[in-house]
Design a protein around this motif. Structure first.
Motif, mmCIF file in Angstrom:
data_model
loop_
_atom_site.group_PDB
_atom_site.id
_atom_site.type_symbol
_atom_site.label_atom_id
_atom_site.label_comp_id
_atom_site.label_asym_id
_atom_site.label_seq_id
_atom_site.Cartn_x
_atom_site.Cartn_y
_atom_site.Cartn_z
ATOM 1 N N GLU A 107 54.664 30.782 46.350
ATOM 2 C CA GLU A 107 53.253 31.126 46.447
ATOM 3 C C GLU A 107 52.390 29.920 46.222
ATOM 4 O OE1 GLU A 107 52.563 34.817 43.823
ATOM 5 O OE2 GLU A 107 50.466 34.296 43.457
ATOM 6 N N ARG A 143 46.843 47.123 34.107
ATOM 7 C CA ARG A 143 46.247 45.784 34.281
ATOM 8 C C ARG A 143 47.165 44.874 33.431
ATOM 9 N NH1 ARG A 143 44.961 41.508 36.720
ATOM 10 N NH2 ARG A 143 44.591 40.182 35.272
ATOM 11 N N THR A 183 50.065 43.123 35.882
ATOM 12 C CA THR A 183 49.509 42.359 36.657
ATOM 13 C C THR A 183 48.989 41.017 36.046
ATOM 14 O OG1 THR A 183 48.470 44.268 37.714
ATOM 15 C CG2 THR A 183 47.692 42.021 38.556
ATOM 16 N N HIS A 184 48.430 41.185 34.940
ATOM 17 C CA HIS A 184 47.883 40.227 34.036
ATOM 18 C C HIS A 184 49.329 39.192 33.822
ATOM 19 C CE1 HIS A 184 45.349 38.397 30.674
ATOM 20 N NE2 HIS A 184 46.728 38.358 29.760
ATOM 21 N N LYS A 243 52.092 39.299 35.252
ATOM 22 C CA LYS A 243 52.846 38.766 36.436
ATOM 23 C C LYS A 243 52.142 37.312 36.715
ATOM 24 C CE LYS A 243 53.282 38.086 41.061
ATOM 25 N NZ LYS A 243 52.649 36.871 41.789
ATOM 26 N N GLY A 244 50.889 37.316 36.448
ATOM 27 C CA GLY A 244 50.283 36.017 36.647
ATOM 28 C C GLY A 244 50.861 34.847 35.685
ATOM 29 N N ASN A 292 54.038 33.724 36.932
ATOM 30 C CA ASN A 292 54.022 33.066 38.057
ATOM 31 C C ASN A 292 54.189 31.544 37.574
ATOM 32 O OD1 ASN A 292 53.221 34.610 40.047
ATOM 33 N ND2 ASN A 292 51.350 34.280 40.029
ATOM 34 N N ALA A 312 44.128 32.337 36.550
ATOM 35 C CA ALA A 312 44.089 33.615 37.089
ATOM 36 C C ALA A 312 42.762 34.470 36.555
ATOM 37 C CB ALA A 312 45.203 34.347 36.937
ATOM 38 N N ILE A 313 42.784 34.479 35.267
ATOM 39 C CA ILE A 313 41.666 35.258 34.776
ATOM 40 C C ILE A 313 40.332 34.602 34.900
ATOM 41 C CG2 ILE A 313 43.065 36.880 33.608
ATOM 42 C CD1 ILE A 313 42.249 35.500 30.842
ATOM 43 N N LEU A 346 39.213 35.373 38.242
ATOM 44 C CA LEU A 346 39.126 36.830 38.421
ATOM 45 C C LEU A 346 37.484 36.925 37.692
ATOM 46 C CD1 LEU A 346 42.359 38.410 37.837
ATOM 47 C CD2 LEU A 346 41.109 38.593 39.779
ATOM 48 N N ILE A 393 39.307 36.283 42.848
ATOM 49 C CA ILE A 393 40.698 35.586 43.220
ATOM 50 C C ILE A 393 40.892 35.079 44.477
ATOM 51 C CG2 ILE A 393 42.153 37.507 43.730
ATOM 52 C CD1 ILE A 393 42.897 34.809 41.212
ATOM 53 N N HIS A 409 42.408 31.475 46.652
ATOM 54 C CA HIS A 409 43.898 32.048 46.903
ATOM 55 C C HIS A 409 44.039 31.954 48.550
ATOM 56 C CE1 HIS A 409 46.557 35.028 44.755
ATOM 57 N NE2 HIS A 409 47.175 33.806 44.774
HETATM 58 C C1 MEV Z 1 48.953 36.866 41.651
HETATM 59 O O1 MEV Z 1 50.234 36.433 41.955
HETATM 60 C C2 MEV Z 1 48.582 36.971 40.195
HETATM 61 C C3 MEV Z 1 47.247 37.455 39.465
HETATM 62 O O2 MEV Z 1 47.237 38.902 40.112
HETATM 63 C C4 MEV Z 1 47.313 37.582 38.074
HETATM 64 C C5 MEV Z 1 46.128 38.214 37.494
HETATM 65 O O3 MEV Z 1 45.675 39.351 38.133
HETATM 66 O O4 MEV Z 1 45.750 38.161 36.369
HETATM 67 C C6 MEV Z 1 46.161 36.670 40.093
#
Ligand code: MEV
Length: 419
Positions: A69, A250, A253-254, A256-257, A260, A357-358, A361, A366, A370
């Protein structure tokens, strides 16, 4: 790339062969791949980059990251630079105790079985260690047992069962094979002592006795952007954390960051990233509610404080680490001396990635950063090669339309003009 490799070779004292391994795609040979898995047909490669600027426990690190990524490596390197200005990251790791589970069903008297196992604790530990004596010689080995009774009335949904936990200090290895060998070895005795039937004998990936924690403390002036004061960014970051802590949609997703960064570091180290992923998400739900892996708060001096604790079942030996040439090299590049040190670096990368990431955001959004990096991938998919990749990527960013059809049309226009 050549310049980077030359600087890295100097920094990490790499030999010509090691530099050549880094430059040859994947570095794993087909023969090695064929020995590692079944029905091998080739090698799947990932980009390997360097997370820069890390200062952790007052020591400098560059951290290899394997990830497809765009923006992950840039983001952690820029956060590491910012945090370096605040004294760097601090990290620690617990003792490394893995857990092996023995499931026993049809136990005639659960309480009596539990007490028999407790009485025979030392014998069970001894038997487990006899099954893998070299681990004890290295200072590790089975160290304790615990007994758990599941599906007890009044809440039972399934038939009751007894589970024996064997706690094993696996030293420098992740230790799945050692633990599995040990629980298989003690299973007949467990069956005899409990009077039940032993079914599963396997490592638990929920390694809550092998965790690592990263911290950072950032004064607000380091957080300011052209649009927001440092205090505003700090408060917006904390609110972003509170959102993730309160809402599973949320939180995933948080987290997942966070992953990463964590996965990229784990993959580069040659460790089993599925084990780390599984444990990390379960740990985020350990109180019965899935929430944020990280925690962002403010201290008495108004600084932003970040923290990440994750189970970290990684090793510096074992598994494919000694087989995969790149795993050997990444260890040399980081300069780590132990699995505990490696686990500290990994959680730091996770915390840095979450912060990046945050912060994006709650400030620019983002997409700005990105998409600029995504533009290069789009240019390549459209068919650009060599220096044309950056030319088309630059035109995509300037156009404000960063998508594949725009990349196709820009490449066509460029080719027509040139001809
Ligand atoms: C993208 O790979 C990861 C994010 O979505 C993490 C997040 O939203 O905190 C940017």
């Amino acid at each position: 790339m050549d310049q980077r490799l030359a600087i890295l070779a100097d920094f990490a004292d790499l030999t010509h062969e090691e530099v050549a391994a880094l430059s040859s795609q994947g570095a794993l040979t087909l023969e090695q791949a064929d020995k590692m898995v079944e029905n091998a047909i080739g090698i799947y490669s990932l980009p390997l980059g360097l997370g820069l600027n890390f200062l952790i426990n007052d020591k400098d690190y560059v951290i290899p990251l394997a990830v497809e990524e765009p923006s992950v490596i840039a983001a952690v390197s820029s956060v590491a630079k910012l945090v370096r200005g605040a004294g760097g990251f601090h990290a620690e790791a617990t003792e490394r105790r893995m857990i092996g589970q023995v499931q026993v069903v049809n136990v005639p008297n659960l309480e009596q079985a539990a007490s028999e196992l407790a009485k025979n604790r030392d014998d069970l530990i001894k038997q487990a260690n006899n099954a893998h004596p070299s681990l004890q010689k290295r200072g590790g080995g089975a160290v304790d047992i615990a007994v758990r009774l599941l599906n007890q009335e009044p809440k039972a949904v399934f038939p009751p069962m007894l589970v024996l936990h064997l706690l094993v200090d696996t030293q420098e290895a992740m230790g799945a094979n050692m633990v599995n060998t040990m629980v298989e070895a003690i299973a007949p005795t467990v069956a005899e002592l409990t009077g039940g039937d032993v079914h599963l004998r396997i490592l638990s990936n929920f390694v809550d006795e092998c965790v690592a924690t990263a911290h950072c403390v950032i004064p607000p002036p380091l957080l300011a952007t052209s649009e927001y004061s440092g205090e505003e960014v700090r408060d917006r970051l904390i609110s972003a954390y509170q959102f993730a802590a309160s809402d599973i949609y949320r939180a995933v997703t948080h987290n997942k960051g966070v992953m990463n960064g964590v996965d990229a570091a784990v993959i580069a180290s040659g460790n089993d990233w599925r084990a780390v992923e599984a444990a990390a998400h379960a740990y985020a739900a350990r109180d019965g509610h899935y929430g944020s892996m990280t925690r962002w708060t403010v201290d008495y001096d108004g600084n932003l404080c970040g923290e990440l604790t994750l189970p970290m079942p990684v090793g510096t030996v074992g598994g494919s680490i000694k087989v995969h040439p790149i795993a050997q090299l990444t260890q040399k590049i980081t300069g780590i001396k132990s699995a505990r040190e490696l686990s500290q670096l990994i959680v730091v990368v996770g915390l840095a990635q979450n912060f990046a990431a945050i912060k994006a955001l709650v400030t620019d959004g983002i997409q700005k950063g990105h998409m600029a990096l995504q533009a290069r991938s789009l240019a390549m998919v459209a068919g650009a090669t060599g220096s044309l990749v950056d030319i088309i990527a630059g035109q995509l960013v300037a156009s404000g339309e960063i998508n594949s059809s725009k990349a196709d049309s820009l490449l066509k226009e460029y080719t027509v003009k040139k001809s």
